[in-house]
Design a protein around this motif. Structure first.
Motif, PDB file in Angstrom:
ATOM      1  N   SER A 288      -5.493   6.937   2.016  1.00  0.00           N
ATOM      2  CA  SER A 288      -4.966   5.797   1.281  1.00  0.00           C
ATOM      3  C   SER A 288      -4.918   6.090  -0.210  1.00  0.00           C
ATOM      4  CB  SER A 288      -5.843   4.560   1.527  1.00  0.00           C
ATOM      5  OG  SER A 288      -5.329   3.447   0.815  1.00  0.00           O
TER       6      SER A 288
ATOM      7  N   VAL B 170      -5.547  -2.142   5.609  1.00  0.00           N
ATOM      8  CA  VAL B 170      -5.856  -0.706   5.635  1.00  0.00           C
ATOM      9  C   VAL B 170      -5.827  -0.194   7.073  1.00  0.00           C
ATOM     10  CG1 VAL B 170      -7.606   1.033   5.125  1.00  0.00           C
ATOM     11  CG2 VAL B 170      -7.207  -0.833   3.515  1.00  0.00           C
TER      12      VAL B 170
ATOM     13  N   ARG C 175       0.821  -1.214   0.000  1.00  0.00           N
ATOM     14  CA  ARG C 175       0.000   0.000   0.000  1.00  0.00           C
ATOM     15  C   ARG C 175       0.857   1.268   0.000  1.00  0.00           C
ATOM     16  NH1 ARG C 175      -5.101  -1.937   1.004  1.00  0.00           N
ATOM     17  NH2 ARG C 175      -5.185  -3.931   2.134  1.00  0.00           N
TER      18      ARG C 175
ATOM     19  N   ALA D  17       0.238   5.599   1.036  1.00  0.00           N
ATOM     20  CA  ALA D  17      -0.671   6.474   1.770  1.00  0.00           C
ATOM     21  C   ALA D  17       0.017   7.803   2.063  1.00  0.00           C
ATOM     22  CB  ALA D  17      -1.119   5.809   3.075  1.00  0.00           C
TER      23      ALA D  17
END
Length: 410
Positions: free
Chosen positions: A367, A350, A322, A324
């Protein structure tokens, strides 16, 4: 012990303490980074790069972080993009072309069209985009987005951006627009979007690019995979007058000063009322819900942390690579974050991303696209251009539609 010896001993003790503190700061969330990882440290005034292990219940992930201090008047943020909404390029190339010293990838985007054979993939981003104070595009309907399910209470209109006041903030950006003629007006439902709401009219400008506009009439507001509409119409407006029309959306570059209006269902019926030579005025702007300050840049994604608290309902089961952004210091400090990908590295949920950015000092967090898109670039000391600092999932950079760039002026 002589006076000189006492001074040397005190100096050595202080130096040892500073070295230890520096090591702790570099491994803020856990132990040391891999030996082959790029060196930590300041890459420009007001911009610091770090990497560290992140210990969570199911293992260890490795994160890369850019700390950006917007109190430094020489540091600013802006959108990295390839010049056209329907276009993509590797993040390092975007940063190098625009002169950024660092950056992270941005929004989710139209990456495939398996459900619509023969329809061109646009590569356009999901949410709103603002670059150097200019609105490039608006958000697609929620059911048309690519990416994981949105947390409850969020939408495709959510953005993170920086205002002309040089403060970063989370916001919601909606399109406000209309098509006006001498006999009346009707609302505009889209701006340079790969998907238009059912029954609407969308505007495409030179910012869109040369990719086909057919995709804008495929799917519905709740089902991205629904068939393309069979009831469409397109009108070209140049210098304020209708110059041409067609039943099917076209493709090709749109000249400056020209707007192509694409309608579907009821929107197509509205456009069929326009005739060549007729004066038409197309108005559009992105309106921010929370801020009265104009935005220098904005990019889509979704919030995961607000006011120091994680959003309710954040997913805590799906592990992925991920990227962010965190906001601290009342919007004057920004944290650009990305994970290492590939089989050798673990991702985060998340919820774990929100918790990580909170530990790093963020009060708000957002995000961005993840998986193969997750990329963080930064210029090494003495280098002329940024290079990739994390390990992308596919072993190489993925072409992306936009990113957040860090710029330093003399």
């Amino acid at each position: 012990m002589t006076k000189r010896q006492r001074r040397f001993t005190a100096y050595r003790t202080a130096l040892t303490l500073l070295t230890a503190l520096g090591s702790l700061a570099g491994a803020a969330l856990s132990g040391a980074a891999p030996a082959e990882a790029a060196p930590r440290g300041r890459i420009a005034p007001g911009v610091v790069y770090e990497h560290f292990d992140i210990q969570v219940a199911r293992g260890t992930a490795h994160g890369h972080l850019l700390r950006v201090d917007l109190t430094d008047p020489h540091v600013t943020l802006d959108l990295l993009h390839p010049g056209k909404v329907a276009g993509r390029a590797p993040l390092s190339q975007l940063a190098r072309t625009q002169g950024a010293v660092a950056g992270v990838n941005g929004d989710f985007f139209n990456i495939s069209e398996a459900q619509h054979p023969g329809v061109e993939v646009t590569g356009a981003a999901v949410g709103p985009a603002v670059a150097s104070g200019r609105a490039l595009k608006a958000a697609v309907p929620k059911g048309q987005r690519f990416g994981p399910a949105l947390p409850p209470g969020t939408s495709t209109r959510d953005v993170i951006g920086m205002g002309v006041d040089r403060r970063a903030r989370l916001d919601d950006m909606a399109l406000s627009g209309s098509v006006r003629t001498a006999t009346g007006s009707f609302p505009l439902g889209g701006l340079n979007q790969y998907a238009l709401p059912v029954n609407s009219v969308g505007a495409f400008t030179a910012d869109w690019g040369s990719v086909s506009r057919v995709r804008a009439t495929c799917g519905t507001d709740t089902n991205r995979a629904a068939p393309c509409s069979e009831d469409t119409h397109e009108v070209t407006v140049k210098d304020g007058r209708v110059v041409s029309w067609a039943d099917d959306p076209g493709r090709g570059a749109i000249p400056a000063g020209t707007t192509v209006l694409v309608g579907r269902e009821a929107g197509a019926a509205q456009l069929r009322k326009l005739v060549p030579g007729q004066p038409v005025k197309v108005l559009h702007e992105l309106v921010a819900a929370a801020s009265k300050v104009a935005y220098r840049f904005a990019v889509g994604g979704y919030p995961v942390l607000t006011g120091g608290q994680p959003l309710p309902g954040l997913d805590d089961s799906a592990v992925a690579v991920r990227s962010a952004v965190g906001i601290a210091g009342g919007g004057k400090r920004v944290l650009l974050f990305s994970l290492d990908g590939g089989s050798a590295y673990r991702g985060l949920t998340v919820a774990e991303v929100a918790a990580t950015l909170r530990k790093l000092g963020a009060t708000d967090a957002f995000s961005l696209d993840g998986g193969g898109s997750s990329t963080l670039v930064a210029r090494a000391p003495g280098a002329s251009a940024p290079t990739v600092r994390n390990h992308p999932s596919g072993g190489a950079e993925r072409a992306v539609p936009n990113g957040i760039g860090v710029f330093v002026t003399p």
